[in-house]
Design a protein around this motif. Structure first.
Motif, mmCIF file in Angstrom:
data_model
loop_
_atom_site.group_PDB
_atom_site.id
_atom_site.type_symbol
_atom_site.label_atom_id
_atom_site.label_comp_id
_atom_site.label_asym_id
_atom_site.label_seq_id
_atom_site.Cartn_x
_atom_site.Cartn_y
_atom_site.Cartn_z
ATOM 1 N N GLY A 1 1.212 2.278 1.493
ATOM 2 C CA GLY A 1 2.455 2.188 2.242
ATOM 3 C C GLY A 1 2.565 0.902 3.027
ATOM 4 N N PRO A 2 3.757 0.616 3.533
ATOM 5 C CA PRO A 2 4.020 -0.680 4.154
ATOM 6 C C PRO A 2 3.433 -0.871 5.537
ATOM 7 C CG PRO A 2 5.972 0.710 4.271
ATOM 8 C CD PRO A 2 4.979 1.452 3.434
ATOM 9 N N PRO B 1 1.495 8.296 -5.592
ATOM 10 C CA PRO B 1 1.253 7.071 -6.370
ATOM 11 C C PRO B 1 2.431 6.105 -6.370
ATOM 12 C CG PRO B 1 1.513 8.977 -7.812
ATOM 13 C CD PRO B 1 1.402 9.499 -6.425
ATOM 14 N N ALA B 2 3.612 6.579 -5.974
ATOM 15 C CA ALA B 2 4.775 5.690 -5.909
ATOM 16 C C ALA B 2 4.815 4.899 -4.608
ATOM 17 C CB ALA B 2 6.056 6.501 -6.066
ATOM 18 N N ALA C 1 -3.084 1.912 -1.682
ATOM 19 C CA ALA C 1 -4.276 1.844 -0.837
ATOM 20 C C ALA C 1 -5.247 0.817 -1.411
ATOM 21 C CB ALA C 1 -4.942 3.215 -0.750
ATOM 22 N N ARG C 2 -6.016 0.186 -0.534
ATOM 23 C CA ARG C 2 -6.967 -0.828 -0.985
ATOM 24 C C ARG C 2 -8.146 -0.863 -0.026
ATOM 25 N NH1 ARG C 2 -2.563 -2.363 1.442
ATOM 26 N NH2 ARG C 2 -2.478 -4.118 2.896
ATOM 27 N N THR C 3 -9.227 -1.479 -0.481
ATOM 28 C CA THR C 3 -10.468 -1.463 0.293
ATOM 29 C C THR C 3 -11.094 -2.852 0.290
ATOM 30 O OG1 THR C 3 -10.764 0.798 -0.540
ATOM 31 C CG2 THR C 3 -12.601 -0.154 0.690
#
Length: 273
Positions: free
Chosen positions: A40-41, A11-12, A17-19
């Protein structure tokens, strides 16, 4: 050690994450899709998922597993299917699959994707489209075909197989528009042997190719749809060919985790999330 595709991200890890919903045009028709972006980047490698006919199984579980493993996974609908405009046809499916590769690269900057690491993962009709797209687009780094339906092989098969195909094409039309079973059957016959997956072997010779079959598959029985393809790809040879047959049905109903492990492991070897 637990497979990372089973684990939710730390979670850090930022950004999370996205959708997002995505749209891109093919043949002048806006196609609708969902992009599963990992936490993440990045830049994240990309897997374009191609569903079958008519698309009752869209493999969202694979998309989620791929995201947990570090891959951005695109799931979209073809023209004329599931509320998308335009006319459904097998030729349009192939055109839409081909268009999805540059389209997802166009999203790279916005969603931290790696445009140089793109793979195709297709099931049934989608497996057919994935292999044909990869054969015609050398920029595709790896391709996975799951229970691929070999339209070219069926077009040359005995009458009993042709009748089964005709009945199948006419039975799942509710999500589709602008077509019928007779039109789809005629399209397959017109393409004929040119659509045989075995014929793609020379174009795929230097590529990373994974072909997975199901021994209890009644929609794409391995004896017609898988074994001749593997024979041709082995004879070419395709040096980075991986293939396996699982004891399950056409949609891998009771082998979904085994399927995800096989796909992620293969892509890790050739794209490296």
């Amino acid at each position: 050690m637990t497979d990372r595709w089973l684990l939710d991200p730390d979670p850090a890890l930022l950004p999370p994450a996205r959708t997002p919903e995505v749209r891109f045009a093919s043949g002048g028709v806006p196609l609708l899709g969902v992009l599963h972006v990992p936490a993440g980047p990045g830049p994240h490698p990309i897997a374009v998922l191609l569903h079958g006919f008519p698309g009752n199984e869209r493999n969202f579980d694979l998309a989620q597993a791929l995201r947990r493993a570090g891959y951005a996974a695109l799931v979209f609908h073809y023209r004329g299917s599931w509320g998308v405009g335009g006319t459904y046809s097998f030729a349009n499916v192939l055109a839409d699959a081909a268009r999805a590769v540059p389209a997802v690269r166009e999203l790279a900057a916005e969603h931290a994707l790696d445009p140089e690491r793109v793979a195709l993962v297709g099931h049934s009709l989608g497996g057919f489209a994935a292999l044909r797209t990869a054969a015609h687009d050398p920029s595709v780094r790896a391709v996975t075909a799951i229970a691929a339906f070999d339209f070219g092989a069926v077009s040359q098969a005995p009458d009993v197989v042709l009748r089964e195909a005709h009945d199948m094409f006419g039975s799942d039309l509710l999500p589709l528009r602008g077509t019928d079973g007779d039109a789809l059957f005629a399209e397959m016959l017109a393409a004929g042997a040119a659509w045989r997956l075995a014929g793609l072997a020379p174009a795929l010779a230097g590529r990373a190719v994974q072909v997975l079959a199901a021994s209890h598959d009644t929609a794409a029985p391995p004896a017609l749809h898988h074994e001749p393809v593997i024979a041709a790809y082995t004879a070419e040879p395709i040096h980075r060919l991986e293939h396996a047959t699982f004891p399950t049905d056409h949609v891998f109903s009771d082998h979904r985790q085994a399927l995800a492990r096989a796909v992620v492991t293969f892509l890790d070897r050739h794209l490296g999330a």
